[in-house]
Design a protein around this motif. Structure first.
Motif, mmCIF file in Angstrom:
data_model
loop_
_atom_site.group_PDB
_atom_site.id
_atom_site.type_symbol
_atom_site.label_atom_id
_atom_site.label_comp_id
_atom_site.label_asym_id
_atom_site.label_seq_id
_atom_site.Cartn_x
_atom_site.Cartn_y
_atom_site.Cartn_z
ATOM 1 N N PHE A 278 0.853 -1.177 0.000
ATOM 2 C CA PHE A 278 0.000 0.000 0.000
ATOM 3 C C PHE A 278 0.895 1.234 0.000
ATOM 4 O O PHE A 278 1.494 1.569 1.025
ATOM 5 C CB PHE A 278 -0.918 -0.008 1.223
ATOM 6 C CG PHE A 278 -1.839 1.184 1.288
ATOM 7 C CD1 PHE A 278 -2.958 1.246 0.471
ATOM 8 C CD2 PHE A 278 -1.577 2.232 2.152
ATOM 9 C CE1 PHE A 278 -3.807 2.348 0.522
ATOM 10 C CE2 PHE A 278 -2.423 3.325 2.223
ATOM 11 C CZ PHE A 278 -3.536 3.390 1.399
ATOM 12 N N ALA A 279 1.039 1.875 -1.161
ATOM 13 C CA ALA A 279 1.915 3.050 -1.287
ATOM 14 C C ALA A 279 1.626 3.750 -2.604
ATOM 15 O O ALA A 279 1.072 3.151 -3.538
ATOM 16 C CB ALA A 279 3.380 2.622 -1.238
ATOM 17 N N HIS A 280 2.014 5.025 -2.690
ATOM 18 C CA HIS A 280 1.861 5.770 -3.947
ATOM 19 C C HIS A 280 2.849 5.288 -4.998
ATOM 20 O O HIS A 280 2.510 5.173 -6.168
ATOM 21 C CB HIS A 280 2.049 7.266 -3.709
ATOM 22 C CG HIS A 280 0.906 7.896 -2.992
ATOM 23 N ND1 HIS A 280 -0.290 8.180 -3.602
ATOM 24 C CD2 HIS A 280 0.773 8.290 -1.702
ATOM 25 C CE1 HIS A 280 -1.113 8.725 -2.720
ATOM 26 N NE2 HIS A 280 -0.490 8.788 -1.556
ATOM 27 N N ASP A 281 4.080 5.045 -4.600
ATOM 28 C CA ASP A 281 5.072 4.575 -5.558
ATOM 29 C C ASP A 281 4.950 3.071 -5.728
ATOM 30 O O ASP A 281 4.817 2.326 -4.748
ATOM 31 C CB ASP A 281 6.487 4.936 -5.105
ATOM 32 C CG ASP A 281 6.751 6.439 -5.161
ATOM 33 O OD1 ASP A 281 5.983 7.162 -5.831
ATOM 34 O OD2 ASP A 281 7.729 6.884 -4.527
ATOM 35 N N TYR B 186 -5.551 -6.081 2.824
ATOM 36 C CA TYR B 186 -6.839 -5.383 2.793
ATOM 37 C C TYR B 186 -7.800 -6.049 1.808
ATOM 38 O O TYR B 186 -7.383 -6.711 0.858
ATOM 39 C CB TYR B 186 -6.639 -3.921 2.397
ATOM 40 C CG TYR B 186 -5.763 -3.159 3.370
ATOM 41 C CD1 TYR B 186 -6.233 -2.787 4.623
ATOM 42 C CD2 TYR B 186 -4.457 -2.824 3.033
ATOM 43 C CE1 TYR B 186 -5.427 -2.094 5.523
ATOM 44 C CE2 TYR B 186 -3.647 -2.132 3.922
ATOM 45 C CZ TYR B 186 -4.136 -1.769 5.159
ATOM 46 O OH TYR B 186 -3.336 -1.090 6.047
ATOM 47 N N SER B 187 -9.076 -5.795 2.024
ATOM 48 C CA SER B 187 -10.115 -6.391 1.168
ATOM 49 C C SER B 187 -10.328 -5.606 -0.127
ATOM 50 O O SER B 187 -10.921 -6.117 -1.071
ATOM 51 C CB SER B 187 -11.439 -6.463 1.934
ATOM 52 O OG SER B 187 -11.827 -5.155 2.355
ATOM 53 N N ILE C 74 -5.031 7.438 -2.227
ATOM 54 C CA ILE C 74 -5.201 5.990 -2.203
ATOM 55 C C ILE C 74 -5.846 5.610 -0.872
ATOM 56 O O ILE C 74 -5.775 6.362 0.107
ATOM 57 C CB ILE C 74 -3.881 5.217 -2.437
ATOM 58 C CG1 ILE C 74 -2.826 5.545 -1.379
ATOM 59 C CG2 ILE C 74 -3.344 5.501 -3.836
ATOM 60 C CD1 ILE C 74 -1.554 4.714 -1.506
ATOM 61 N N ALA C 75 -6.498 4.474 -0.862
ATOM 62 C CA ALA C 75 -7.167 3.982 0.339
ATOM 63 C C ALA C 75 -7.254 2.472 0.243
ATOM 64 O O ALA C 75 -7.113 1.895 -0.840
ATOM 65 C CB ALA C 75 -8.556 4.596 0.478
ATOM 66 N N ALA C 76 -7.524 1.843 1.364
ATOM 67 C CA ALA C 76 -7.652 0.386 1.369
ATOM 68 C C ALA C 76 -8.656 -0.039 2.434
ATOM 69 O O ALA C 76 -8.690 0.517 3.526
ATOM 70 C CB ALA C 76 -6.304 -0.278 1.638
ATOM 71 N N GLY C 77 -9.494 -1.002 2.068
ATOM 72 C CA GLY C 77 -10.420 -1.604 3.015
ATOM 73 C C GLY C 77 -11.856 -1.132 2.934
ATOM 74 O O GLY C 77 -12.737 -1.758 3.515
ATOM 75 N N GLN C 78 -12.129 -0.050 2.213
ATOM 76 C CA GLN C 78 -13.503 0.463 2.129
ATOM 77 C C GLN C 78 -14.318 -0.399 1.164
ATOM 78 O O GLN C 78 -13.808 -0.897 0.168
ATOM 79 C CB GLN C 78 -13.508 1.921 1.673
ATOM 80 C CG GLN C 78 -12.873 2.877 2.670
ATOM 81 C CD GLN C 78 -11.356 2.890 2.629
ATOM 82 O OE1 GLN C 78 -10.737 2.242 1.802
ATOM 83 N NE2 GLN C 78 -10.746 3.635 3.540
ATOM 84 N N ALA C 79 -15.631 -0.495 1.432
ATOM 85 C CA ALA C 79 -16.484 -1.390 0.655
ATOM 86 C C ALA C 79 -17.248 -0.701 -0.465
ATOM 87 O O ALA C 79 -17.710 -1.377 -1.385
ATOM 88 C CB ALA C 79 -17.482 -2.088 1.584
ATOM 89 N N THR C 80 -17.413 0.622 -0.405
ATOM 90 C CA THR C 80 -18.217 1.326 -1.409
ATOM 91 C C THR C 80 -17.539 2.621 -1.830
ATOM 92 O O THR C 80 -16.662 3.144 -1.123
ATOM 93 C CB THR C 80 -19.618 1.686 -0.867
ATOM 94 O OG1 THR C 80 -19.475 2.663 0.175
ATOM 95 C CG2 THR C 80 -20.354 0.455 -0.349
ATOM 96 N N VAL C 81 -17.977 3.158 -2.971
ATOM 97 C CA VAL C 81 -17.471 4.445 -3.454
ATOM 98 C C VAL C 81 -17.750 5.532 -2.422
ATOM 99 O O VAL C 81 -16.864 6.326 -2.072
ATOM 100 C CB VAL C 81 -18.108 4.806 -4.815
ATOM 101 C CG1 VAL C 81 -17.780 6.246 -5.204
ATOM 102 C CG2 VAL C 81 -17.652 3.837 -5.899
#
Length: 201
Positions: free
Chosen positions: A116-119, A189-190, A144-151
């Protein structure tokens, strides 16, 4: 759940020129550096929603339409972005398939390589990925993000974080592309989200 943001490029603001390369609140990656030139010089087509079927969407329906509606709802209302200050209501962003392509490739790469990173792990930056997708840019931003289920969950989470909120509300940005790649049993992450924002040359 986690998230981070970054911005890059030269942009005139209120009669003076400022370098914007802003890292994220909430995930490390803060810093400043000069843009090493803008993106490719080729002419680019107008953005469309036509490639929606080829996007990385985590299987969510009406992905691009929902993203535009939610983000532009915030931009139309204006927002207080904590330490980044107040942002007045501003113009709506438009979808760009090239930015969505770059975002999708990055989200899929984070899944494939479980990071999980920008680069990218091979050293590519958001600027290099967006240039490779064919977008000729003057300024860039990435959340960037990780783990959220919806927009809506990911956009609302970004709006609750100073740096991400400032990227979404930045009146200099014109286009966006969003992607979500589903995680696997081997990833931390999911879901892995990438939002690329840009100002064209």
């Amino acid at each position: 759940m986690t998230m981070t943001s970054r911005t890059r490029g030269w942009r005139p603001l209120a009669g003076w020129v400022a370098l914007w390369l802003v890292g994220c609140g909430g995930g490390g990656d803060d810093g400043s550096a000069a843009a090493a030139g803008a993106g490719a010089v080729a002419a680019t087509p107008a953005p469309t929603l036509a490639a929606a079927a080829s996007l990385s969407t985590c299987g969510l329906p009406d992905f691009s339409t929902t993203a535009l509606a939610r983000i532009n709802q915030y931009r139309a209302a204006g927002a207080q972005c904590g330490a980044r200050g107040a942002f007045a209501a501003t113009t709506a962003l438009r979808w760009d398939d090239r930015l969505a392509q770059a975002a999708g490739a990055h989200s899929r790469d984070m899944v494939t390589n479980n990071y999980f990173a920008h680069d990218s792990l091979d050293g590519r930056t958001m600027a290099q990925r967006i240039t490779a997708a064919g977008y000729t840019w003057a300024g860039l931003g990435e959340n960037i993000a990780a783990g959220q289920a919806t927009v809506n969950a990911v956009v609302d989470g970004w709006m609750a974080s100073d740096g991400h909120c400032a990227n979404l509300m930045n009146p200099a940005f014109v286009h966006l592309g969003l992607a979500c790649a589903a995680g696997t049993s081997a990833t931390r992450y999911s879901s892995y989200w990438t939002l690329d924002l840009a100002t064209p040359q």
